[in-house]
Design an enzyme around this catalytic site. Structure first.
Site, PDB file in Angstrom:
ATOM      1  N   GLU A 128       0.827  -1.203   0.000  1.00  0.00           N
ATOM      2  CA  GLU A 128       0.000   0.000   0.000  1.00  0.00           C
ATOM      3  C   GLU A 128       0.867   1.261   0.000  1.00  0.00           C
ATOM      4  O   GLU A 128       0.502   2.271  -0.608  1.00  0.00           O
ATOM      5  CB  GLU A 128      -0.923   0.004   1.224  1.00  0.00           C
ATOM      6  CG  GLU A 128      -2.019  -1.047   1.197  1.00  0.00           C
ATOM      7  CD  GLU A 128      -3.109  -0.725   0.198  1.00  0.00           C
ATOM      8  OE1 GLU A 128      -2.824  -0.731  -1.027  1.00  0.00           O
ATOM      9  OE2 GLU A 128      -4.246  -0.463   0.629  1.00  0.00           O
ATOM     10  N   THR A 181      -5.359   7.034  -5.270  1.00  0.00           N
ATOM     11  CA  THR A 181      -5.351   7.296  -3.835  1.00  0.00           C
ATOM     12  C   THR A 181      -4.389   8.418  -3.477  1.00  0.00           C
ATOM     13  O   THR A 181      -4.704   9.293  -2.665  1.00  0.00           O
ATOM     14  CB  THR A 181      -4.970   6.021  -3.063  1.00  0.00           C
ATOM     15  OG1 THR A 181      -5.887   4.979  -3.400  1.00  0.00           O
ATOM     16  CG2 THR A 181      -5.023   6.263  -1.561  1.00  0.00           C
TER      17      THR A 181
END
Length: 309
Positions: A128, A181
């Site tokens: 991530e 993101t």
């Protein structure tokens, strides 16, 4: 065990009031990954189906997560990874998390399970970090553990699996636009007022209480976001119409899935979730943006083994 094929679920992060700390796993949509042992040392990604993402190990979230885990194990062999991407990157339903969590889970299985599922979260977080610049756990935790999860603390990492009411279903609409993101984080404010913080903390507590008591009305009242949603909703064409249509159809609550552009609704029962899907479809058909809709029961298990040999 020489090889394994696994299902890696899509996830909804934030759940309105729980920015970066709450997430939930889905059952009807996810990636599939195959990992197998090889004599060539190291981690190699040999095939990616469905999306154009890097094959280079250090540039792929699955590769980075696998390398993080391998760095703490005594294993001199190699691992080959194949990824069938059914979750589009930038969709807001945990595409990078599915790959990162799947790599950590599959590799751990092939090495004889030296780590439990909770311990795998920190390895998946490294994937991530590559994807968004932040090692957040609100997607990878539910992908690994299943159900609803709460990240109580990042330092030290403390992840808690929460209760999931049996009749809770999710409806997700994915407008076919990409919201990265990293980009969606840049537009957020770096500070909030005490008043907004108090309202948000109350909703987080209320949502968790509602999950444990299976009080659907309390869950509904708690699905509010006064901090992130007002900003990120500007990136999603037709967001207000989507939210209004779903609430009118009987959804418990509506919010932005992760960083968007996907929008989720939670409902009591599969029939109501399908009615919300119809409301989403009607509301968005006039926007002029292609979309996909998923209706899913909450995935209580997380990553699932499909085949092993």
């Amino acid at each position: 065990m020489e090889g394994v094929r696994i299902f890696c679920p899509a996830t909804i992060a934030n759940i309105s009031c729980g920015f970066d700390v709450l997430g939930v796993a889905l059952d009807s949509v996810g990636d599939e990954m195959t990992l197998r042992k090889t004599d060539t040392p190291g981690i190699r990604i040999t095939k990616i189906i469905g999306q154009e993402i890097p094959l280079e190990t250090e540039q792929n979230v699955a590769g980075v997560a696998a390398l993080a885990l391998l760095g703490e194990c005594d294993f001199s062999g190699g691992i080959e990874i194949e990824i069938e991407k059914k979750i589009k990157p930038g969709s807001g339903i945990g595409s990078s998390a599915a790959s990162a969590a799947g790599a950590a889970f599959g590799l751990n299985l092939l090495l004889g399970n030296p780590f439990n599922r909770h311990q795998l979260v920190r390895f998946a977080m490294q994937g991530e970090k590559l994807a968004s610049g932040v090692a957040h756990a609100d997607n990878v935790a539910p992908a690994l553990l299943g159900g609803f999860t709460l990240v109580r603390s990042y330092d030290p990492l403390d992840v808690i699996k929460l209760n999931t009411p049996e009749q809770l279903y999710a409806t997700i609409i994915h407008p076919q636009i990409e919201v990265k993101t990293a980009d969606s984080r840049k537009i957020l404010k770096t500070g909030i007022s005490l008043k907004d913080g108090i309202r948000q903390w109350g909703n987080v507590g209320g949502l968790i209480a509602g999950l444990y008591t299976e009080d659907y009305d309390l869950i509904s009242r708690s699905l509010e976001d006064h901090i992130v949603e007002p900003i990120r909703s500007m990136l999603i064409p037709g967001y207000d119409d989507l939210k209004g249509a779903a609430v009118k159809a009987g959804a418990l609550g509506v919010g932005i899935s992760g960083s968007g552009p996907s929008v989720f609704a939670l409902s009591k029962g599969s029939a109501k979730a399908r009615e919300v899907a119809d409301a989403f479809r009607s509301a968005y058909s006039v926007v002029g943006v292609p979309f996909e809709i998923h209706v899913s029961k909450i995935n209580q298990e997380g990553i699932k083994v499909l085949e092993q040999w």
